[in-house]
Write a protein that holds these residues in place. Structure first.
Motif, PDB file in Angstrom:
ATOM      1  N   THR A   1       0.821  -1.214   0.000  1.00  0.00           N
ATOM      2  CA  THR A   1       0.000   0.000   0.000  1.00  0.00           C
ATOM      3  C   THR A   1       0.853   1.261   0.000  1.00  0.00           C
ATOM      4  OG1 THR A   1      -0.157  -0.159   2.420  1.00  0.00           O
ATOM      5  CG2 THR A   1      -1.957  -1.096   1.140  1.00  0.00           C
ATOM      6  N   LEU A   2       1.932   1.265   0.772  1.00  0.00           N
ATOM      7  CA  LEU A   2       2.764   2.465   0.852  1.00  0.00           C
ATOM      8  C   LEU A   2       3.429   2.793  -0.482  1.00  0.00           C
ATOM      9  CD1 LEU A   2       3.606   4.608   2.914  1.00  0.00           C
ATOM     10  CD2 LEU A   2       5.627   3.224   3.415  1.00  0.00           C
ATOM     11  N   PRO A   3       4.155   1.862  -1.117  1.00  0.00           N
ATOM     12  CA  PRO A   3       4.744   2.209  -2.420  1.00  0.00           C
ATOM     13  C   PRO A   3       3.695   2.501  -3.486  1.00  0.00           C
ATOM     14  CG  PRO A   3       5.108  -0.118  -1.910  1.00  0.00           C
ATOM     15  CD  PRO A   3       4.606   0.527  -0.663  1.00  0.00           C
ATOM     16  N   SER A   4       2.565   1.818  -3.458  1.00  0.00           N
ATOM     17  CA  SER A   4       1.525   2.080  -4.443  1.00  0.00           C
ATOM     18  C   SER A   4       1.066   3.529  -4.388  1.00  0.00           C
ATOM     19  CB  SER A   4       0.327   1.147  -4.216  1.00  0.00           C
ATOM     20  OG  SER A   4      -0.748   1.463  -5.067  1.00  0.00           O
ATOM     21  N   MET A   5       0.776   4.020  -3.191  1.00  0.00           N
ATOM     22  CA  MET A   5       0.297   5.393  -3.055  1.00  0.00           C
ATOM     23  C   MET A   5       1.396   6.418  -3.324  1.00  0.00           C
ATOM     24  SD  MET A   5      -2.918   5.464  -2.572  1.00  0.00           S
ATOM     25  CE  MET A   5      -2.826   4.210  -3.861  1.00  0.00           C
ATOM     26  N   LEU A   6       2.613   6.115  -2.896  1.00  0.00           N
ATOM     27  CA  LEU A   6       3.714   7.041  -3.154  1.00  0.00           C
ATOM     28  C   LEU A   6       3.991   7.159  -4.652  1.00  0.00           C
ATOM     29  CD1 LEU A   6       6.206   6.115  -0.288  1.00  0.00           C
ATOM     30  CD2 LEU A   6       4.819   8.198  -0.491  1.00  0.00           C
ATOM     31  N   ILE A   7       3.947   6.028  -5.364  1.00  0.00           N
ATOM     32  CA  ILE A   7       4.205   6.040  -6.807  1.00  0.00           C
ATOM     33  C   ILE A   7       3.097   6.789  -7.546  1.00  0.00           C
ATOM     34  CG2 ILE A   7       4.324   4.597  -8.873  1.00  0.00           C
ATOM     35  CD1 ILE A   7       5.727   2.478  -7.122  1.00  0.00           C
ATOM     36  N   MET A   8       1.840   6.483  -7.212  1.00  0.00           N
ATOM     37  CA  MET A   8       0.740   7.134  -7.903  1.00  0.00           C
ATOM     38  C   MET A   8       0.686   8.628  -7.587  1.00  0.00           C
ATOM     39  SD  MET A   8      -2.387   4.357  -7.722  1.00  0.00           S
ATOM     40  CE  MET A   8      -3.387   5.294  -8.887  1.00  0.00           C
ATOM     41  N   GLY A   9       0.830   8.968  -6.313  1.00  0.00           N
ATOM     42  CA  GLY A   9       0.790  10.376  -5.935  1.00  0.00           C
ATOM     43  C   GLY A   9       1.911  11.183  -6.567  1.00  0.00           C
ATOM     44  N   THR A  10       3.129  10.642  -6.536  1.00  0.00           N
ATOM     45  CA  THR A  10       4.273  11.351  -7.112  1.00  0.00           C
ATOM     46  C   THR A  10       4.136  11.487  -8.624  1.00  0.00           C
ATOM     47  OG1 THR A  10       5.685  10.483  -5.343  1.00  0.00           O
ATOM     48  CG2 THR A  10       6.781  11.353  -7.296  1.00  0.00           C
ATOM     49  N   SER A  11       3.615  10.461  -9.279  1.00  0.00           N
ATOM     50  CA  SER A  11       3.432  10.523 -10.729  1.00  0.00           C
ATOM     51  C   SER A  11       2.481  11.639 -11.123  1.00  0.00           C
ATOM     52  CB  SER A  11       2.894   9.188 -11.253  1.00  0.00           C
ATOM     53  OG  SER A  11       3.798   8.143 -11.000  1.00  0.00           O
ATOM     54  N   LEU A  12       1.381  11.775 -10.386  1.00  0.00           N
ATOM     55  CA  LEU A  12       0.425  12.829 -10.694  1.00  0.00           C
ATOM     56  C   LEU A  12       0.986  14.206 -10.358  1.00  0.00           C
ATOM     57  CD1 LEU A  12      -2.893  11.127  -9.528  1.00  0.00           C
ATOM     58  CD2 LEU A  12      -2.226  11.692 -11.872  1.00  0.00           C
ATOM     59  N   LEU A  13       1.715  14.297  -9.254  1.00  0.00           N
ATOM     60  CA  LEU A  13       2.339  15.579  -8.918  1.00  0.00           C
ATOM     61  C   LEU A  13       3.331  16.017  -9.993  1.00  0.00           C
ATOM     62  CD1 LEU A  13       2.954  15.133  -5.077  1.00  0.00           C
ATOM     63  CD2 LEU A  13       1.543  16.902  -6.139  1.00  0.00           C
ATOM     64  N   ALA A  14       4.017  15.046 -10.600  1.00  0.00           N
ATOM     65  CA  ALA A  14       5.030  15.372 -11.607  1.00  0.00           C
ATOM     66  C   ALA A  14       4.440  15.650 -12.986  1.00  0.00           C
ATOM     67  CB  ALA A  14       6.032  14.215 -11.707  1.00  0.00           C
ATOM     68  N   MET A  15       3.218  15.201 -13.222  1.00  0.00           N
ATOM     69  CA  MET A  15       2.661  15.287 -14.575  1.00  0.00           C
ATOM     70  C   MET A  15       2.633  16.698 -15.144  1.00  0.00           C
ATOM     71  SD  MET A  15      -0.851  13.550 -16.035  1.00  0.00           S
ATOM     72  CE  MET A  15      -0.208  11.904 -15.656  1.00  0.00           C
ATOM     73  N   PRO A  16       2.139  17.705 -14.429  1.00  0.00           N
ATOM     74  CA  PRO A  16       2.113  19.047 -15.026  1.00  0.00           C
ATOM     75  C   PRO A  16       3.510  19.618 -15.293  1.00  0.00           C
ATOM     76  CG  PRO A  16       0.586  18.902 -13.180  1.00  0.00           C
ATOM     77  CD  PRO A  16       1.448  17.665 -13.141  1.00  0.00           C
ATOM     78  N   TRP A  17       4.514  19.121 -14.602  1.00  0.00           N
ATOM     79  CA  TRP A  17       5.876  19.648 -14.748  1.00  0.00           C
ATOM     80  C   TRP A  17       6.684  18.882 -15.787  1.00  0.00           C
ATOM     81  CZ3 TRP A  17       6.488  24.084 -12.198  1.00  0.00           C
ATOM     82  CH2 TRP A  17       5.667  24.324 -11.092  1.00  0.00           C
ATOM     83  N   MET A  18       6.453  17.583 -15.895  1.00  0.00           N
ATOM     84  CA  MET A  18       7.331  16.749 -16.714  1.00  0.00           C
ATOM     85  C   MET A  18       6.695  16.223 -18.000  1.00  0.00           C
ATOM     86  SD  MET A  18       9.169  14.535 -13.674  1.00  0.00           S
ATOM     87  CE  MET A  18      10.204  13.677 -14.856  1.00  0.00           C
ATOM     88  N   ALA A  19       5.370  16.087 -18.027  1.00  0.00           N
ATOM     89  CA  ALA A  19       4.706  15.503 -19.196  1.00  0.00           C
ATOM     90  C   ALA A  19       4.434  16.594 -20.226  1.00  0.00           C
ATOM     91  CB  ALA A  19       3.408  14.811 -18.781  1.00  0.00           C
ATOM     92  N   THR A  20       5.386  16.801 -21.118  1.00  0.00           N
ATOM     93  CA  THR A  20       5.268  17.862 -22.125  1.00  0.00           C
ATOM     94  C   THR A  20       5.090  17.320 -23.537  1.00  0.00           C
ATOM     95  OG1 THR A  20       7.683  17.929 -22.294  1.00  0.00           O
ATOM     96  CG2 THR A  20       6.639  19.447 -20.734  1.00  0.00           C
ATOM     97  N   GLY A  21       5.117  16.013 -23.698  1.00  0.00           N
ATOM     98  CA  GLY A  21       4.966  15.402 -25.011  1.00  0.00           C
ATOM     99  C   GLY A  21       4.604  13.947 -24.876  1.00  0.00           C
ATOM    100  N   PHE A  22       4.546  13.242 -26.008  1.00  0.00           N
ATOM    101  CA  PHE A  22       4.124  11.846 -26.011  1.00  0.00           C
ATOM    102  C   PHE A  22       5.013  10.977 -25.127  1.00  0.00           C
ATOM    103  CE2 PHE A  22       4.871   7.600 -27.854  1.00  0.00           C
ATOM    104  CZ  PHE A  22       3.617   7.041 -27.617  1.00  0.00           C
ATOM    105  N   ALA A  23       6.318  11.050 -25.313  1.00  0.00           N
ATOM    106  CA  ALA A  23       7.232  10.152 -24.608  1.00  0.00           C
ATOM    107  C   ALA A  23       7.176  10.361 -23.102  1.00  0.00           C
ATOM    108  CB  ALA A  23       8.663  10.335 -25.128  1.00  0.00           C
ATOM    109  N   SER A  24       7.194  11.618 -22.686  1.00  0.00           N
ATOM    110  CA  SER A  24       7.201  11.894 -21.245  1.00  0.00           C
ATOM    111  C   SER A  24       5.874  11.534 -20.599  1.00  0.00           C
ATOM    112  CB  SER A  24       7.541  13.366 -20.989  1.00  0.00           C
ATOM    113  OG  SER A  24       6.675  14.216 -21.715  1.00  0.00           O
ATOM    114  N   LEU A  25       4.760  11.795 -21.297  1.00  0.00           N
ATOM    115  CA  LEU A  25       3.461  11.421 -20.737  1.00  0.00           C
ATOM    116  C   LEU A  25       3.329   9.902 -20.673  1.00  0.00           C
ATOM    117  CD1 LEU A  25       0.700  12.201 -19.653  1.00  0.00           C
ATOM    118  CD2 LEU A  25      -0.142  12.287 -22.008  1.00  0.00           C
TER     119      LEU A  25
END
Length: 397
Positions: free
Chosen positions: A282-306
């Motif tokens: 449960t701990l890694p699952s939530m940390l991975i999902m939460g961090t991925s969403l937090l990073a999306m507006p900053w890092m997902a700028t194109g197909f590969a990164s998204l």
């Protein structure tokens, strides 16, 4: 007292335990992609079409507590058969609908049936599977539903090619017939409740809520946050893909690859929960999902990164398969278990309904990026809550 895990094999009960859930998931997966299109064909506006799609979740939310009463009164196996039959009636209504409202009624009925079916299946497995293998059973149940939802649209594609949009519903009819028929003909699993002990007395819902208020307020709230995160994930990806200029076909590819990642790790994750403890997943699952969403507006700028971020997001969600059902089963009492799990589903469904509303509101008053990062922060909050209240060791009682 649980059955010794050394004398028990999930493989031996795979068909009766997971076959109906796989078929039920296929039925839902076949119809989900065409619901909005069917509504539009019947004259619904885009807003009304969106409401009709949402009626599946609303139906499930409304039915959770009545589902517990039905399963308690008639038994889990009968409840599953009844839910499949009710889904067939709903699909006939969808096929013959002459207005958006009739289609919406059919969709709402499918949501009602889904709540009954899933609650009955979970309760059945909790009783049938030894405690030492509970997480594997719950994660496999979640995994088979995901596989069914993943396969359903592909199976429906051939029917749609031959029959138009109605083909998706006919595919769903076949799947629901299979789910109901299999539930009807398979023998009952031998459960710990059938060892000759007297049937436990029924406990009133209000009494259960009072006795287990701490579990509902702590771990129940944490699992509601998990549901919110999962529900928003399905909305965030197409919205952000559109925001950065990706077309619908590319977005569908990203979404499909993420769905494939979701299905890869459900059994290993369940085994880790059984042998090392629930917190190890449960701990890694939530940390991975939460961090991925937090990073999306900053890092997902194109197909590969998204795509990379969505694959990581899928990994986090995949290893968390079954955590809501497992934690709920662990917290549930022997007496009144079905009613307890109905309340548990109600709490988690409130999360899956409230998460998208929060995302929509934040997007309207601030921006999509703010909404996505706020939802991501809920994952970190859930991780903290699990760290605070989940046992550190494997359940052994």
């Amino acid at each position: 007292m649980s059955v010794p895990s050394s004398d028990f094999s999930l493989r031996e009960i795979a068909l009766p335990a997971f076959g109906p859930s796989l078929l039920f998931g296929m039925g839902e997966g076949a119809m989900f992609p065409v619901l909005a299109l069917s509504a539009r064909d019947l004259g619904a506006s885009s807003a009304m079409a969106g409401l009709i799609v949402a009626l599946v979740g609303i139906g499930s939310l409304v039915a959770n507590l009545p589902a517990a009463a039905l399963a308690t009164r008639y038994g889990e196996r009968r409840a599953m058969v009844g839910a499949a039959a009710f889904s067939l009636l709903a699909l006939v209504l969808c096929l013959t609908a002459t207005s958006p409202w009739l289609l919406g009624l059919g969709v709402f009925m499918i949501g009602l049936a889904s709540a009954v079916f899933l609650l009955a299946r979970q309760t059945f497995l909790v009783e049938a599977v030894p405690l030492q293998m509970r997480a594997r059973a719950m994660s496999t149940l979640g995994g088979t539903m995901r596989i069914g939802l993943f396969i359903g649209p592909f199976a429906a594609a051939g029917f749609i090619h031959l029959m138009g949009l109605s083909g998706a519903y006919w595919m769903a009819v076949l799947a629901m017939l299979g789910a109901g028929g299999l539930s009807l003909v398979i023998p009952d699993l031998e459960t710990r409740a059938t060892t000759g002990a007297a049937a436990p007395a029924r406990i009133h819902m209000r009494t259960l809520m009072r006795q287990h208020a701490r579990a509902f307020l702590t771990l129940g709230t944490a699992t509601a946050l998990v549901s919110a995160l999962r529900a928003c994930r399905q909305i965030v990806i197409p919205l952000w893909a559109d925001h950065i200029g990706l077309d619908a076909a590319t977005t569908a590819l990203i979404y499909g690859l993420m769905g494939g990642m979701d299905m890869l790790l459900f059994y290993p994750a369940g085994k880790i929960m059984d042998t090392r403890g629930r917190l190890w997943v449960t701990l890694p699952s939530m940390l991975i999902m939460g961090t991925s969403l937090l990073a999306m507006p900053w890092m997902a700028t194109g197909f590969a990164s998204l795509l990379a971020l969505c694959l990581v997001l899928g990994l986090g969600n995949g290893i968390g398969s079954g955590i809501i059902m497992t934690i709920g089963a662990d917290a549930s009492p022997r007496e009144g278990r079905t009613v307890f799990l109905g309340i548990w589903r109600q709490i988690t469904d409130l999360g899956s309904s409230g998460g998208p509303l929060l995302l929509s509101g934040l997007t309207a008053v601030a921006s999509l990026a703010v909404g996505i990062m706020t939802i991501g922060s809920l994952g970190l909050l859930a991780a903290w809550m699990f760290w605070r209240w989940l046992p550190r060791k494997a359940v052994s009682r």
